[in-house]
Design an enzyme around this catalytic site. Structure first.
Site, PDB file in Angstrom:
ATOM      1  N   ASP A   1       0.990  -1.248   0.162  1.00 19.84           N
ATOM      2  CA  ASP A   1       0.077   0.019  -0.008  1.00 19.84           C
ATOM      3  C   ASP A   1       0.817   1.137  -0.080  1.00 19.84           C
ATOM      4  O   ASP A   1       2.245   1.210   0.270  1.00 19.84           O
ATOM      5  CB  ASP A   1      -0.872   0.018   1.352  1.00 19.84           C
ATOM      6  CG  ASP A   1      -1.739   1.194   1.395  1.00 19.84           C
ATOM      7  OD1 ASP A   1      -2.230   1.665   0.296  1.00 19.84           O
ATOM      8  OD2 ASP A   1      -1.961   1.696   2.527  1.00 19.84           O
TER       9      ASP A   1
ATOM     10  N   ASP B   1       0.120   5.151   1.120  1.00 18.63           N
ATOM     11  CA  ASP B   1      -0.160   6.092   2.138  1.00 18.63           C
ATOM     12  C   ASP B   1      -0.080   5.307   3.521  1.00 18.63           C
ATOM     13  O   ASP B   1      -0.996   4.368   3.677  1.00 18.63           O
ATOM     14  CB  ASP B   1      -1.495   6.651   1.898  1.00 18.63           C
ATOM     15  CG  ASP B   1      -1.605   7.760   0.729  1.00 18.63           C
ATOM     16  OD1 ASP B   1      -0.310   8.181   0.207  1.00 18.63           O
ATOM     17  OD2 ASP B   1      -2.505   7.908   0.232  1.00 18.63           O
TER      18      ASP B   1
HETATM   19 MG   LIG Z   1      -2.857   3.203   3.714  1.00 16.65          MG
END
Ligand SMILES: [Mg+2]
Ligand SMILES: [Zn+2]
Length: 187
Positions: free
Chosen positions: A13, A15
């Site tokens: 992922d 962020d």
């Molecule tokens: Mg995230």
């Protein structure tokens, strides 16, 4: 029958895993700030023979908070800073939709991870997915990826809320994940 060497890939992922997260969204390259050690951790994976793919929900696009050009500029910064420490991100898959769009790519839907399986021709069972939100892990677990939660970003909240997919492993941050993952890598 010859057996092929498993292709080595790690799915991240973005962020809260690679860069600092914000409830106000990351909208500009200036707002994109790496979590200390994350880009070096990606470089360590590369040095160990792993490719790295990113799968990221970017509903800020669907909400009109920023556009694809701004996202590309953020990713140009990410690639440049990674390269500066010897790291390489091979592909970035993003979902620009909001929940109301009912697309197949917004995590926890597994659409982006399905594309990654096809593009990189990997076995999900050999491949870790690293995220800070439950939906990252759910998207991976739906296809049999190995789920890893980091405590950065929303990770502490995610851990406290519970209900993680079976077999989820928890790490302080991406650097700690990489250290643990490479130490326990099958020979
Ligand atoms: Mg995230
Ligand atoms: Zn989508």
């Amino acid at each position: 029958m010859p057996t092929s060497t498993p292709r080595k890939l790690v799915v991240l992922d973005r962020d809260g895993v690679i860069n600092l997260d914000s409830d106000a969204f990351i909208k500009t390259p200036d707002e994109w700030v790496a979590i200390p050690g994350s880009l070096e951790a990606i470089a360590r994976l590369n040095q160990a023979g792993y490719r790295v793919a990113v799968a990221t929900n970017q509903s800020g696009i669907g909400r009109g908070l920023f556009d694809t050009a701004a996202l590309n500029a953020m990713h140009a910064k990410m690639h440049r800073l990674a390269a500066a420490v010897g790291g390489r991100i091979d592909a970035v898959f993003f979902c620009p939709h909001t929940a109301q769009d009912h697309c197949d790519c917004r995590k926890p839907k597994p659409g982006m991870l399905k594309m990654i399986v096809e593009r990189f021709e990997i076995e999900p069972g050999n491949t870790p997915v690293v995220g800070d939100s439950l939906r990252d892990l759910e998207a991976g677990a739906a296809l049999g990826f190995r789920p890893h939660l980091v405590r950065t970003g929303k990770g502490e909240k995610t851990l406290a809320a519970g209900g993680l997919p079976e077999g989820t492993r928890v790490h302080d941050d991406l650097r700690a994940f990489v250290f643990d993952f490479l130490a326990n890598e099958p020979a």
